[in-house]
Design a protein around this motif. Structure first.
Motif, PDB file in Angstrom:
ATOM      1  N   SER A  16       0.841  -1.201   0.000  1.00 31.32           N
ATOM      2  CA  SER A  16       0.000   0.000   0.000  1.00 31.32           C
ATOM      3  C   SER A  16       0.869   1.242   0.000  1.00 31.32           C
ATOM      4  N   PHE A  17       0.342   2.322  -0.596  1.00 28.61           N
ATOM      5  CA  PHE A  17       0.934   3.651  -0.464  1.00 28.61           C
ATOM      6  C   PHE A  17      -0.094   4.460   0.316  1.00 28.61           C
ATOM      7  N   ALA A  18       0.249   4.830   1.540  1.00 32.30           N
ATOM      8  CA  ALA A  18      -0.725   5.427   2.482  1.00 32.30           C
ATOM      9  C   ALA A  18      -1.950   4.506   2.540  1.00 32.30           C
ATOM     10  N   GLU A  19      -3.129   5.040   2.229  1.00 29.99           N
ATOM     11  CA  GLU A  19      -4.352   4.219   2.344  1.00 29.99           C
ATOM     12  C   GLU A  19      -4.585   3.365   1.100  1.00 29.99           C
ATOM     13  N   PHE A  20      -3.827   3.646   0.032  1.00 35.53           N
ATOM     14  CA  PHE A  20      -4.133   3.027  -1.262  1.00 35.53           C
ATOM     15  C   PHE A  20      -3.407   1.689  -1.451  1.00 35.53           C
ATOM     16  N   ARG A  21      -4.190   0.642  -1.701  1.00 31.44           N
ATOM     17  CA  ARG A  21      -3.605  -0.683  -1.901  1.00 31.44           C
ATOM     18  C   ARG A  21      -3.210  -0.870  -3.365  1.00 31.44           C
ATOM     19  N   ALA A  22      -1.936  -0.717  -3.663  1.00 27.57           N
ATOM     20  CA  ALA A  22      -1.486  -0.840  -5.057  1.00 27.57           C
ATOM     21  C   ALA A  22      -1.374  -2.302  -5.467  1.00 27.57           C
ATOM     22  N   ILE A  23      -1.001  -3.183  -4.521  1.00 25.63           N
ATOM     23  CA  ILE A  23      -0.950  -4.629  -4.773  1.00 25.63           C
ATOM     24  C   ILE A  23      -1.796  -5.284  -3.688  1.00 25.63           C
ATOM     25  N   GLY A  40      -2.006  -4.614 -18.096  1.00 25.81           N
ATOM     26  CA  GLY A  40      -3.158  -3.975 -17.468  1.00 25.81           C
ATOM     27  C   GLY A  40      -3.112  -2.486 -17.694  1.00 25.81           C
ATOM     28  N   PRO A  41      -4.210  -1.792 -17.385  1.00 25.34           N
ATOM     29  CA  PRO A  41      -4.271  -0.348 -17.614  1.00 25.34           C
ATOM     30  C   PRO A  41      -3.354   0.402 -16.656  1.00 25.34           C
ATOM     31  N   SER A  42      -3.119   1.648 -16.968  1.00 22.82           N
ATOM     32  CA  SER A  42      -2.279   2.491 -16.130  1.00 22.82           C
ATOM     33  C   SER A  42      -2.808   2.501 -14.697  1.00 22.82           C
ATOM     34  N   GLY A  43      -1.898   2.314 -13.747  1.00 22.44           N
ATOM     35  CA  GLY A  43      -2.285   2.387 -12.340  1.00 22.44           C
ATOM     36  C   GLY A  43      -2.761   1.080 -11.732  1.00 22.44           C
ATOM     37  N   CYS A  44      -2.730  -0.016 -12.501  1.00 24.42           N
ATOM     38  CA  CYS A  44      -3.274  -1.276 -11.968  1.00 24.42           C
ATOM     39  C   CYS A  44      -2.274  -1.993 -11.054  1.00 24.42           C
ATOM     40  N   GLY A  45      -1.016  -1.518 -11.019  1.00 23.56           N
ATOM     41  CA  GLY A  45      -0.053  -2.100 -10.083  1.00 23.56           C
ATOM     42  C   GLY A  45       1.046  -2.929 -10.729  1.00 23.56           C
ATOM     43  N   LYS A  46       1.166  -2.877 -12.057  1.00 21.37           N
ATOM     44  CA  LYS A  46       2.179  -3.690 -12.751  1.00 21.37           C
ATOM     45  C   LYS A  46       3.591  -3.345 -12.286  1.00 21.37           C
ATOM     46  N   SER A  47       3.905  -2.033 -12.342  1.00 16.96           N
ATOM     47  CA  SER A  47       5.268  -1.621 -11.985  1.00 16.96           C
ATOM     48  C   SER A  47       5.533  -1.857 -10.506  1.00 16.96           C
ATOM     49  N   THR A  48       4.518  -1.657  -9.678  1.00 13.42           N
ATOM     50  CA  THR A  48       4.706  -1.884  -8.239  1.00 13.42           C
ATOM     51  C   THR A  48       5.045  -3.344  -7.978  1.00 13.42           C
ATOM     52  N   LEU A  49       4.383  -4.244  -8.692  1.00 12.29           N
ATOM     53  CA  LEU A  49       4.670  -5.669  -8.522  1.00 12.29           C
ATOM     54  C   LEU A  49       6.086  -5.979  -9.007  1.00 12.29           C
ATOM     55  N   THR A 195       3.670  -4.264 -19.621  1.00 12.33           N
ATOM     56  CA  THR A 195       3.171  -3.360 -20.659  1.00 12.33           C
ATOM     57  C   THR A 195       1.684  -3.113 -20.451  1.00 12.33           C
ATOM     58  N   HIS A 196       1.194  -1.986 -21.031  1.00  9.79           N
ATOM     59  CA  HIS A 196      -0.255  -1.785 -21.042  1.00  9.79           C
ATOM     60  C   HIS A 196      -0.794  -2.027 -22.445  1.00  9.79           C
ATOM     61  N   ASP A 197       0.106  -2.483 -23.342  1.00 10.65           N
ATOM     62  CA  ASP A 197      -0.261  -2.668 -24.746  1.00 10.65           C
ATOM     63  C   ASP A 197      -0.609  -4.142 -24.992  1.00 10.65           C
TER      64      ASP A 197
HETATM   65  P1  ATP Z   1       1.588   2.584 -15.459  1.00 14.69           P
HETATM   66  O1  ATP Z   1       1.319   1.698 -16.632  1.00 14.69           O
HETATM   67  O2  ATP Z   1       0.933   3.913 -15.554  1.00 14.69           O
HETATM   68  O3  ATP Z   1       3.023   2.646 -15.052  1.00 14.69           O
HETATM   69  P2  ATP Z   1       1.138   0.623 -13.340  1.00 14.69           P
HETATM   70  O4  ATP Z   1       0.111  -0.413 -13.589  1.00 14.69           O
HETATM   71  O5  ATP Z   1       2.548   0.227 -13.512  1.00 14.69           O
HETATM   72  O6  ATP Z   1       0.787   1.899 -14.199  1.00 14.69           O
HETATM   73  P3  ATP Z   1       1.920   1.379 -10.705  1.00 14.69           P
HETATM   74  O7  ATP Z   1       3.007   2.298 -11.130  1.00 14.69           O
HETATM   75  O8  ATP Z   1       2.293   0.070 -10.156  1.00 14.69           O
HETATM   76  O9  ATP Z   1       0.872   1.160 -11.878  1.00 14.69           O
HETATM   77  O10 ATP Z   1       1.017   2.159  -9.652  1.00 14.69           O
HETATM   78  C1  ATP Z   1      -0.095   1.562  -9.034  1.00 14.69           C
HETATM   79  C2  ATP Z   1      -0.777   2.599  -8.184  1.00 14.69           C
HETATM   80  O11 ATP Z   1       0.043   2.930  -7.069  1.00 14.69           O
HETATM   81  C3  ATP Z   1      -1.056   3.904  -8.913  1.00 14.69           C
HETATM   82  O12 ATP Z   1      -2.318   4.391  -8.506  1.00 14.69           O
HETATM   83  C4  ATP Z   1       0.041   4.812  -8.443  1.00 14.69           C
HETATM   84  O13 ATP Z   1      -0.386   6.147  -8.435  1.00 14.69           O
HETATM   85  C5  ATP Z   1       0.313   4.305  -7.043  1.00 14.69           C
HETATM   86  N1  ATP Z   1       1.731   4.489  -6.681  1.00 14.69           N
HETATM   87  C6  ATP Z   1       2.786   3.904  -7.274  1.00 14.69           C
HETATM   88  N2  ATP Z   1       3.945   4.273  -6.681  1.00 14.69           N
HETATM   89  C7  ATP Z   1       3.606   5.126  -5.687  1.00 14.69           C
HETATM   90  C8  ATP Z   1       4.342   5.852  -4.706  1.00 14.69           C
HETATM   91  N3  ATP Z   1       5.677   5.763  -4.624  1.00 14.69           N
HETATM   92  N4  ATP Z   1       3.642   6.623  -3.850  1.00 14.69           N
HETATM   93  C9  ATP Z   1       2.303   6.713  -3.909  1.00 14.69           C
HETATM   94  N5  ATP Z   1       1.545   6.047  -4.810  1.00 14.69           N
HETATM   95  C10 ATP Z   1       2.173   5.270  -5.693  1.00 14.69           C
END
Ligand code: ATP
Length: 368
Positions: A16-23, A40-49, A195-197
């Motif tokens: 999570s980032f603060a209250e937001f569950r990214a994964i 997946g679409p932008s923001g779905c958590g790919k890069s975080t994973l 990728t998101h493509d």
């Molecule tokens: P994109 O294709 O746009 O890169 P993504 O699927 O890779 O998107 P992530 O970068 O994993 O998405 O981000 C997932 C969510 O977590 C997004 O809503 C993003 O704003 C949030 N997020 C990612 N990194 C941070 C951070 N360091 N601090 C706060 N929120 C973050």
């Protein structure tokens, strides 16, 4: 590494980032030697994973194993994985040779081992003659190849690639897709690609993990994801999809009796996707790809026959998407070849084969 040890295991990871569950409690096993894409679409958590696997982010809970070893507590440079970024992240004032050999130096390899390894990597990326240049003297495509060589040189268990082709124009992107896939096959390394493509994911991957809202929505081969989507989101994300509402009127062994567009249609129960089952009275959604709606003369055995009024065309190069409306007012897109006689607002007889339908049991309300 033995074939039986997965290259990567993600176990119940939450980030999570603060209250937001990214994964959101993701588990994923990646067998050795495969090309898997997180799509997946932008923001779905790919890069975080991906960053969690690399060690740039620490999960709140859960664990990550690489080559059978728990690396959750290890910093990135100790993990046997390497990352390739969209912006290359090459050292600008080092020669290509030093860039490529950098990871090997860090590993403490001898000078002659490093030289041999750098030569092999430059051959692999088909740039044997650029070793003495600096990254600024290369094109974007060449830089990305060098970044790939640098990541592969220390022989990691797995390469983690975060939208590595995102900065390139379409032609170069297609060329490098081909090359990346070929390098993955040649080296037998495990590639985890983000990728998101959807076209990129479909054309390169052995497996695709479709992500939404921090979860893996479906994991499967590109063909399975396309032909047997488990959810409406997956169906729509990986290609154009017609969604026809239908009702289950009865189940007779392996046959499902549906009412669709005011008609009865019997299909095999194994058209139902996502490991679900249906009950009489369920509302379901039929997913039908535009290319599976056939304009023709008379239904074949077991086919659904519909009448559709053509409304508008979208020219897509080698094909045209013809948006139609059924007698019930449902929107139905079909694919025709440019130059075919199907134009205007004519009424078409169209057919759908049983094997072309995927059934989503996502609405559990019962209709009286
Ligand atoms: P994109 O294709 O746009 O890169 P993504 O699927 O890779 O998107 P992530 O970068 O994993 O998405 O981000 C997932 C969510 O977590 C997004 O809503 C993003 O704003 C949030 N997020 C990612 N990194 C941070 C951070 N360091 N601090 C706060 N929120 C973050």
């Amino acid at each position: 590494m033995s074939k039986s040890v997965p290259a990567i295991e993600v176990r119940n990871v939450v980030k999570s980032f603060a209250e937001f569950r990214a994964i959101d409690n993701v588990s994923l096993t990646v067998e050795s030697g495969i090309f898997i894409t997180l799509l997946g679409p932008s923001g779905c958590g790919k890069s975080t994973l991906l960053r969690s696997i690399a060690g740039f982010l620490a999960p709140d809970s859960g664990s990550i194993l690489v080559g059978g070893r728990d690396v959750t507590a290890l910093p990135p440079h100790i993990r046997p994985v390497n990352m390739v970024f969209q912006d290359y992240a090459l050292f600008p004032h080092m020669s290509v040779r030093r860039n490529v050999g950098f990871g090997c130096e860090m590993k403490g390899m001898t000078r002659s081992e490093i030289e041999a390894r750098v030569d092999a990597m430059l051959e692999l990326i088909r740039l044997p003659d650029v070793g003495n240049r600096e990254p600024g003297e290369l094109s974007g495509g060449q830089r990305q190849r060098v970044a790939l060589a640098r990541a592969l040189a220390p022989d990691p268990v797995s390469l983690l690639l975060d939208e590595p082709l995102g900065a390139l124009d379409l032609k170069l992107r297609l060329e490098l897709q081909h090359e990346l896939k070929s390098i993955q096959r040649t080296t037998g390394k495990t590639f985890v690609f983000v990728t998101h493509d959807q076209d990129e994911a479909m054309s390169m991957s052995d497996l695709v993990a479709v992500m939404k809202d921090g979860r893996i929505e479906q994991l499967g081969t590109p063909r399975a994801i396309y032909a047997r989507p488990a959810t409406a989101f997956v169906a729509g994300f990986v290609g154009a999809a017609n969604m026809l509402p239908a009702r289950v009127c009865g189940i007779d062994g392996a046959r499902l009796n549906l009412e669709v567009e005011g008609q009865n249609w019997v299909v095999p129960t194994d058209c139902i996707t996502g490991g679900k089952s249906a009950a009489t009275g369920d509302l379901v959604t039929l997913v039908i790809r535009p290319e599976d709606v056939i304009v023709g003369s008379g239904p074949g055995l077991g086919e659904l026959a519909l009448s559709a009024r053509a409304r508008e065309q979208t020219f897509l190069g080698g094909r045209i998407h013809l948006r139609c409306q059924t007698a019930n007012g449902t929107s139905l897109t079909l694919e025709v070849r440019p130059g075919s006689a199907l134009e205007g607002d004519g009424i078409l007889d169209v057919y759908v084969a049983q094997e072309a339908v995927a059934i989503l049991v996502d609405q559990k309300e019962t209709v009286k």
